[in-house]
Design an enzyme around this catalytic site. Structure first.
Site, PDB file in Angstrom:
ATOM      1  N   ASN A  70     -84.376   8.145  26.023  1.00  0.00           N
ATOM      2  CA  ASN A  70     -84.488   6.731  26.391  1.00  0.00           C
ATOM      3  C   ASN A  70     -83.828   6.393  27.717  1.00  0.00           C
ATOM      4  O   ASN A  70     -83.538   5.229  28.003  1.00  0.00           O
ATOM      5  CB  ASN A  70     -83.894   5.863  25.273  1.00  0.00           C
ATOM      6  CG  ASN A  70     -82.423   6.156  25.045  1.00  0.00           C
ATOM      7  OD1 ASN A  70     -81.970   7.271  25.281  1.00  0.00           O
ATOM      8  ND2 ASN A  70     -81.681   5.159  24.606  1.00  0.00           N
ATOM      9  N   GLU A  71     -83.603   7.422  28.535  1.00  0.00           N
ATOM     10  CA  GLU A  71     -82.879   7.207  29.793  1.00  0.00           C
ATOM     11  C   GLU A  71     -83.490   6.090  30.637  1.00  0.00           C
ATOM     12  O   GLU A  71     -82.772   5.276  31.225  1.00  0.00           O
ATOM     13  CB  GLU A  71     -82.830   8.511  30.604  1.00  0.00           C
ATOM     14  CG  GLU A  71     -81.782   9.505  30.133  1.00  0.00           C
ATOM     15  CD  GLU A  71     -82.243  10.342  28.943  1.00  0.00           C
ATOM     16  OE1 GLU A  71     -83.317  10.042  28.383  1.00  0.00           O
ATOM     17  OE2 GLU A  71     -81.535  11.288  28.571  1.00  0.00           O
TER      18      GLU A  71
ATOM     19  N   LEU B  21     -74.941  12.004  25.922  1.00  0.00           N
ATOM     20  CA  LEU B  21     -73.850  12.166  26.871  1.00  0.00           C
ATOM     21  C   LEU B  21     -72.883  10.994  26.773  1.00  0.00           C
ATOM     22  O   LEU B  21     -73.307   9.849  26.629  1.00  0.00           O
ATOM     23  CB  LEU B  21     -74.417  12.254  28.296  1.00  0.00           C
ATOM     24  CG  LEU B  21     -75.448  13.355  28.515  1.00  0.00           C
ATOM     25  CD1 LEU B  21     -75.865  13.402  29.985  1.00  0.00           C
ATOM     26  CD2 LEU B  21     -74.921  14.700  28.060  1.00  0.00           C
TER      27      LEU B  21
ATOM     28  N   GLY C 152     -79.186  12.518  25.299  1.00  0.00           N
ATOM     29  CA  GLY C 152     -78.633  13.859  25.128  1.00  0.00           C
ATOM     30  C   GLY C 152     -78.659  14.341  23.682  1.00  0.00           C
ATOM     31  O   GLY C 152     -78.737  15.545  23.427  1.00  0.00           O
TER      32      GLY C 152
END
Lengths: 239, 239, 239
Positions: free
Chosen positions: C113-114, C46, C91
């Site tokens: 990996n957020e 994203l 994303g």
């Protein structure tokens, strides 16, 4: 855990563990290693003496204390790792399964072996195993009450790594905690609870039913007979 | 199974299997090996002739007999093991998947290959595959109707072990039963049903819908055409 | 994907992808390879600039466009394969996970990996990961926001195979599509949707709640501060 000789989990020791978990949370602990003071046993699991010739209220308290401790352990906001440098049957295996990471040493046996004792592992014990090793391997292991040796436990994913001895095991557990230390706390905790929420909720909404199953089970004469035989075999071994 | 040449499952053979399972349960059987009298085929699966130019009541009876047999097989109180010393496509694979343990010989093909035939494997066939090999591998295999060879089946966990030939396969199946023989019956059975209950319930509560899907499917003209072509290709092969 | 330099997913690029997916469906496409024009990045995920100093309506549109694109990608009737010849964080990893098959090249990093960024991966991102690598590995990876290297990704089943370079990667992706080309379309599509339906439904029934979580999250001052620091570090890197 330090309840010689084998860290068996009676009401008192479960309360100690629960208080320790609460204290760590309040102190904003950054990580916990669950380990044993015994040279050969991680934890022998539930203290079967709490189930022998039970009194209703004491037995209920024992089970609710176990539930409380586990609900806390399974949902800690801080990272948890089991340093399994000794055998971990039944409730001992549950403790290990409830941590986020597991390091084991060679020549150790670990598993939910309740079936072998004629006991059915509680649903949440089974859920923990299924969450870690998957549906198929959990079904196979739980039907047979299988105790995995170190190699099998690694191969099936029941543990994450093997370390040569106790010192190396603790060192690897510390390395896991170090790998988590710089992660943003809130995001980390939210993801963990997201994964564990359905398993936690299943027990929380079914606590009374779960307690009832335990109580009805241990009050069966044939179950008491089985426990008696088991305790006799234990005292022969140690005699 | 002994329905030459390939143990295809028609209504009559399914009824025989069902009766055998009931008898074993009544006789307090301590274990069953599901095997084949054929030298090359475990079971070719559902007898496609039962679906060709169908009559409504006969087709409904066929499907309900299959459901009954499977509900019994998947939930037996005694241990079950499939000795897969021959090919096991579609319904043959379902039989193997429904046992508790699977031993296979080299050079065998096994899988739910319905997609390749333009058929959608019923939900409970798919559930059985998912329970054994997990979500990802089941999705990949079922979308493509993949037939696993022996090495692939072992690698993905569709079978538990490989034995050199039919005799070794039966011997290993017996060894599995021996490993279960001393387990307390009630605890063992309770754990097994606990694992399998959601899959069993899904079919039991949706039996009529499942039957309706089957009936509507096979009464489609294009499906009948596909079956016709398949039967023609079979008769060419054998001709 | 061709949005230099790193195929980051802003509203406009998500709309382009969505339109391309619809067009392929209308044209009865027999298969799609999702690939990147970048030599080093599959997709950076994203576009974080869409979340920085957000306006409510634009932010809502961004998220709904992402949901729309993903609902389409995850449910395509035609086979999809990701040719991952470049890094695929967050994303970008979601896009790869949503295809039916994944080929990767050496020296690539891929993962959700957020957590590392202090963000919680949306439930449906997490569901996609769990569907591919299973409960245990997904929990471990998502808690830590782990980026898998090529070997780890193969080992854990996050990708299906490794190819030596971009050309080989595309060739293997084409080989996957070829393996699916002769399968009956309707059966294939029905099985795929059967597997993916619960994950799709979970987002469809919870779209508004999912959007609300995103909006409330990015409007938090400390989250904005985190994004600002991240963008500064990016501009330093490129500077």
């Amino acid at each position: 855990m330090n309840r010689p000789p084998v860290n068996s989990l009676n009401t008192e020791h479960l309360e100690q563990l629960h208080r320790a978990l609460v204290r760590l949370e309040n102190e904003k602990c950054r990580g916990m290693i669950l380990s044993s003071s015994s040279p050969t046993v991680f934890s022998a699991g539930l203290d079967i003496r709490e189930m022998y010739k039970p009194e209703l209220e004491k037995a209920r308290k024992f089970w609710r204390t176990l539930q409380d401790m586990w609900l806390k352990l399974y949902s800690t906001p801080y990272p948890t790792v089991a340093a399994i440098h000794g055998h971990a049957p039944a409730g001992g295996c549950l403790l290990a399964l409830s941590c986020e990471y597991r390091v084991i040493v060679p020549n150790v046996k670990i598993g939910l072996n309740e079936t072998q004792l004629g006991i059915v592992a509680p649903q949440w014990f089974q859920d923990c195993m299924r969450n870690v090793i998957g549906e198929r391997q959990a079904e196979k292991a739980l039907i047979a009450g299988h105790m995995f040796n170190t190699e099998q436990a690694l191969q099936v994913g029941l543990v994450d790594e093997v370390a040569a001895d106790k010192a190396a095991c603790i060192a690897r557990a510390e390395a896991f905690l170090a790998s988590q230390a710089n992660l943003p706390l809130l995001a980390r905790k939210t993801v963990k609870l997201g994964f564990r929420n359905s398993t936690l909720s299943r027990l929380m909404t079914g606590r009374e039913a779960d307690t009832k199953i335990f109580i009805e089970y241990i009050f069966q004469p044939k179950v008491q007979k089985g426990i008696e035989l088991y305790l006799q075999s234990l005292s022969k071994k140690s005699g």
